[in-house]
Design a protein around this motif. Structure first.
Motif, PDB file in Angstrom:
ATOM      1  N   ILE A   1       0.935  -1.234  -0.014  1.00  0.00           N
ATOM      2  CA  ILE A   1      -0.013   0.003  -0.007  1.00  0.00           C
ATOM      3  C   ILE A   1       0.831   1.191   0.016  1.00  0.00           C
ATOM      4  CG2 ILE A   1      -1.793   1.284   1.366  1.00  0.00           C
ATOM      5  CD1 ILE A   1      -2.682  -1.590   2.359  1.00  0.00           C
TER       6      ILE A   1
ATOM      7  N   PHE B   1       4.574   0.556  -3.005  1.00  0.00           N
ATOM      8  CA  PHE B   1       4.146   0.114  -4.543  1.00  0.00           C
ATOM      9  C   PHE B   1       2.785   0.916  -5.101  1.00  0.00           C
ATOM     10  CE2 PHE B   1       6.091  -4.545  -4.788  1.00  0.00           C
ATOM     11  CZ  PHE B   1       7.450  -4.023  -4.652  1.00  0.00           C
ATOM     12  N   MET B   2       1.852   0.881  -4.111  1.00  0.00           N
ATOM     13  CA  MET B   2       0.708   1.745  -4.683  1.00  0.00           C
ATOM     14  C   MET B   2       0.983   3.187  -4.303  1.00  0.00           C
ATOM     15  SD  MET B   2      -2.821   0.295  -3.238  1.00  0.00           S
ATOM     16  CE  MET B   2      -4.067  -0.415  -4.293  1.00  0.00           C
ATOM     17  N   GLU B   3       2.070   3.408  -3.624  1.00  0.00           N
ATOM     18  CA  GLU B   3       2.491   4.784  -3.525  1.00  0.00           C
ATOM     19  C   GLU B   3       1.479   5.775  -2.751  1.00  0.00           C
ATOM     20  OE1 GLU B   3       3.440   6.116  -7.313  1.00  0.00           O
ATOM     21  OE2 GLU B   3       5.518   5.416  -6.838  1.00  0.00           O
ATOM     22  N   LEU B   4       0.746   4.871  -1.664  1.00  0.00           N
ATOM     23  CA  LEU B   4      -0.432   5.908  -1.096  1.00  0.00           C
ATOM     24  C   LEU B   4       0.264   6.598   0.272  1.00  0.00           C
ATOM     25  CD1 LEU B   4      -3.377   3.454  -0.867  1.00  0.00           C
ATOM     26  CD2 LEU B   4      -3.205   5.627  -2.057  1.00  0.00           C
TER      27      LEU B   4
ATOM     28  N   ARG C   1      -3.178  13.842  -2.829  1.00  0.00           N
ATOM     29  CA  ARG C   1      -3.187  13.487  -4.145  1.00  0.00           C
ATOM     30  C   ARG C   1      -3.892  12.015  -4.311  1.00  0.00           C
ATOM     31  NH1 ARG C   1      -0.495  10.785  -8.449  1.00  0.00           N
ATOM     32  NH2 ARG C   1       0.968   9.551  -7.165  1.00  0.00           N
TER      33      ARG C   1
ATOM     34  N   PRO D   1      -3.609   8.763  -6.230  1.00  0.00           N
ATOM     35  CA  PRO D   1      -3.075   8.144  -7.246  1.00  0.00           C
ATOM     36  C   PRO D   1      -4.045   7.646  -8.515  1.00  0.00           C
ATOM     37  CG  PRO D   1      -2.478   7.362  -5.293  1.00  0.00           C
ATOM     38  CD  PRO D   1      -3.624   8.182  -5.078  1.00  0.00           C
TER      39      PRO D   1
ATOM     40  N   TRP E   1     -10.507   4.278  -8.602  1.00  0.00           N
ATOM     41  CA  TRP E   1     -10.808   3.961  -6.958  1.00  0.00           C
ATOM     42  C   TRP E   1     -12.357   3.588  -6.515  1.00  0.00           C
ATOM     43  CZ3 TRP E   1      -7.359   2.640  -3.645  1.00  0.00           C
ATOM     44  CH2 TRP E   1      -5.773   3.063  -3.943  1.00  0.00           C
TER      45      TRP E   1
ATOM     46  N   SER F   1       4.208  -6.665  -9.258  1.00  0.00           N
ATOM     47  CA  SER F   1       3.785  -5.521  -8.705  1.00  0.00           C
ATOM     48  C   SER F   1       5.034  -4.616  -8.711  1.00  0.00           C
ATOM     49  CB  SER F   1       3.382  -5.620  -7.471  1.00  0.00           C
ATOM     50  OG  SER F   1       1.980  -5.463  -7.023  1.00  0.00           O
TER      51      SER F   1
ATOM     52  N   ALA G   1       5.604  -0.814 -10.506  1.00  0.00           N
ATOM     53  CA  ALA G   1       6.132   0.226  -9.659  1.00  0.00           C
ATOM     54  C   ALA G   1       7.312   0.885 -10.596  1.00  0.00           C
ATOM     55  CB  ALA G   1       6.268  -0.025  -8.259  1.00  0.00           C
TER      56      ALA G   1
ATOM     57  N   GLU H   1      -1.288   5.243 -14.184  1.00  0.00           N
ATOM     58  CA  GLU H   1      -1.174   5.129 -12.955  1.00  0.00           C
ATOM     59  C   GLU H   1      -2.388   4.407 -12.409  1.00  0.00           C
ATOM     60  OE1 GLU H   1      -0.940   8.681 -10.375  1.00  0.00           O
ATOM     61  OE2 GLU H   1       0.572   7.847  -9.275  1.00  0.00           O
TER      62      GLU H   1
ATOM     63  N   ALA I   1      -1.998   0.829 -12.836  1.00  0.00           N
ATOM     64  CA  ALA I   1      -0.805   0.504 -11.718  1.00  0.00           C
ATOM     65  C   ALA I   1      -1.408   0.133 -10.168  1.00  0.00           C
ATOM     66  CB  ALA I   1       0.215   1.454 -11.616  1.00  0.00           C
ATOM     67  N   VAL I   2      -2.444   0.892 -10.095  1.00  0.00           N
ATOM     68  CA  VAL I   2      -2.833   0.959  -8.603  1.00  0.00           C
ATOM     69  C   VAL I   2      -4.080  -0.318  -8.451  1.00  0.00           C
ATOM     70  CG1 VAL I   2      -2.897   3.195  -7.604  1.00  0.00           C
ATOM     71  CG2 VAL I   2      -4.797   2.836  -9.022  1.00  0.00           C
TER      72      VAL I   2
ATOM     73  N   HIS J   1      -2.047  -3.424  -8.413  1.00  0.00           N
ATOM     74  CA  HIS J   1      -1.524  -3.518  -6.845  1.00  0.00           C
ATOM     75  C   HIS J   1      -2.535  -4.216  -5.913  1.00  0.00           C
ATOM     76  CE1 HIS J   1       2.389  -2.058  -7.994  1.00  0.00           C
ATOM     77  NE2 HIS J   1       1.784  -0.573  -8.177  1.00  0.00           N
TER      78      HIS J   1
ATOM     79  N   LEU K   1      -2.650  -7.268  -3.767  1.00  0.00           N
ATOM     80  CA  LEU K   1      -3.134  -7.321  -2.340  1.00  0.00           C
ATOM     81  C   LEU K   1      -4.017  -8.420  -2.006  1.00  0.00           C
ATOM     82  CD1 LEU K   1      -3.227  -3.299  -1.646  1.00  0.00           C
ATOM     83  CD2 LEU K   1      -1.844  -5.020  -0.557  1.00  0.00           C
TER      84      LEU K   1
END
Lengths: 84, 205
Positions: free
Chosen positions: A50, A53-56, B24, B26, B32, B83, B87, B181, B184-185, B188, B192
Motif C-alpha cells: 500500500i 508500490f501503490m504509493e499511498l 493526491r 493516485p 478508486w 507489482s 512500480a 497510474e 498500476a494501482v 497492486h 494485495l
C-alpha cells in the motif's frame, strides 16, 4: 517514486516473508502463535504494498486509511479464527 | 495527478475527501470507485471463508494439505514481482523514459500470463487428484476465491496491453500519466488480494 532504489529491497522483503509464512505453515501445526505470526506478517506485507508500490504514503490520507483498515480487519479475523 | 479534471469533476465525495484537503489521488477517482468495489466483493468472500471455517473446522484443516502448495508460493512470488515491475514502470514514465517504462509493462504482462498458466495447471492438477468445487466446503470457497482472482488477473493483463498501446501512441509522459497510474494501482490491488488469499487457502490449517 521517491526512493526507486528501495523497491528492490521491498520486493526481496515481501518474497522472504512469503517463504517464511509458507515454512511456518508447512513445518508447524497451526497453533495460535503461528496463526498470529502469519496474520501479523500479512498485515505487514499489505502495508508495504500500500505504501511503497501503490504509493499511498504521502498521497490521499483517506484512501490510505481505508486500505490499511482493510489489512487490519481481515488479519484480525485470521487471529480470531485461531480461537474457534 | 493534481488538478486532474476527472478527479475534480466528480462531486460525489465530501469536500474533506478532495485532493486539496486529503492529498493526491493516485490514478483517478473512477479507478478508486472500482478498486473499493472490488475490495468489497473480495471482502464478502473472506467473510464467507471465516463463517465456513467456523462451521467446518475439520474440512478447513484438511483442505490446504490437499493443495499443491509450491504452485501457490510460485504464484505469490510472481504476483509480487509483477507489482515491482509495475512500480518500476511508473518510476520510468515519471522520468520520461518511455522505452524502459514499456519494458517493465511487458515484464508485468508476462508475469500476469505466467500466473494464469500456473493457476490453470493447478486447477488441472486438482482435477487429476479428484478435487472440484463440490468436493468439500473448503474447495467451494477455494474455487470461488481463486477463480474470481484468476479473472481479475486476466482482464488486468489485457489492460496492460491497452496501456502499452496508449504509451506507444504518446498518451503518457512525465506530466500526464494518470491512465497508466490507474492501471498500476488496480494491479497492486489484485496483488494485495492474493496476499490475503494465499495464507487463508494454502498456509493456515
Amino acid at each position: 517514486m521517491k526512493h526507486v532504489g528501495k523497491l528492490e529491497y521491498y520486493l526481496l522483503a515481501l518474497i522472504a516473508i512469503t517463504l517464511f509464512n509458507t515454512f511456518l505453515g508447512e513445518q508447524f501445526a497451526s497453533t495460535t502463535l503461528v496463526t498470529i505470526l502469519i496474520a501479523l506478517t500479512v498485515t505487514y506485507k499489505g502495508f508495504m504494498v500500500i505504501d511503497h508500490f501503490m504509493e499511498l504514503k504521502g498521497a490521499n490520507k483517506n484512501l490510505r486509511f481505508l486500505m490499511k483498515l482493510y489489512f487490519t480487519i481481515f488479519p484480525s479475523l485470521i487471529i480470531l479464527s485461531a480461537f474457534y | 495527478m493534481k488538478n486532474n479534471p476527472i478527479n475534480s469533476s466528480l462531486g460525489i465525495f465530501p469536500k474533506s475527501w478532495s485532493e486539496e484537503h486529503a492529498g493526491r489521488i493516485p490514478g483517478n477517482i473512477p479507478i478508486w470507485v472500482g478498486i473499493l468495489s472490488e475490495l468489497t466483493e473480495f471482502g464478502i468472500f473472506f467473510v464467507a471463508y471465516f463463517i465456513a471455517k467456523f462451521y467446518y473446522p475439520e474440512v478447513f484443516t484438511q483442505g490446504p494439505q490437499s493443495l499443491h502448495t509450491s504452485l501457490g508460493v510460485t504464484n505469490t512470488i510472481i504476483l509480487l514481482t509483477s507489482s515491482y515491475f509495475m512500480a518500476k514502470a511508473m518510476a520510468n514514465i515519471r522520468l520520461d523514459n518511455k522505452s524502459k517504462c514499456e519494458r517493465y509493462l511487458w515484464l508485468a504482462f508476462f508475469c500476469g500470463c505466467l500466473y494464469l498458466i500456473i493457476k490453470t495447471w493447478e486447477f488441472y492438477w486438482n482435477d487429476l487428484q479428484g478435487f472440484g468445487p463440490s468436493t468439500s466446503e473448503f474447495f467451494t470457497v477455494y474455487y470461488y476465491m481463486t477463480f474470481n482472482h484468476f479473472l481479475h488477473v486476466g482482464w488486468a493483463s489485457c489492460a496492460i496491453l491497452w496501456v502499452i498501446f496508449r504509451l506507444r501512441s504518446g498518451a503518457y509522459s512525465s506530466k500526464e500519466n494518470s491512465g497508466l497510474e490507474a492501471l498500476a494501482v488496480y494491479w497492486h490491488m489484485i496483488d494485495l488480494m492474493w496476499i490475503l488469499i494465499f495464507p487463508l487457502l494454502y498456509v493456515l490449517r
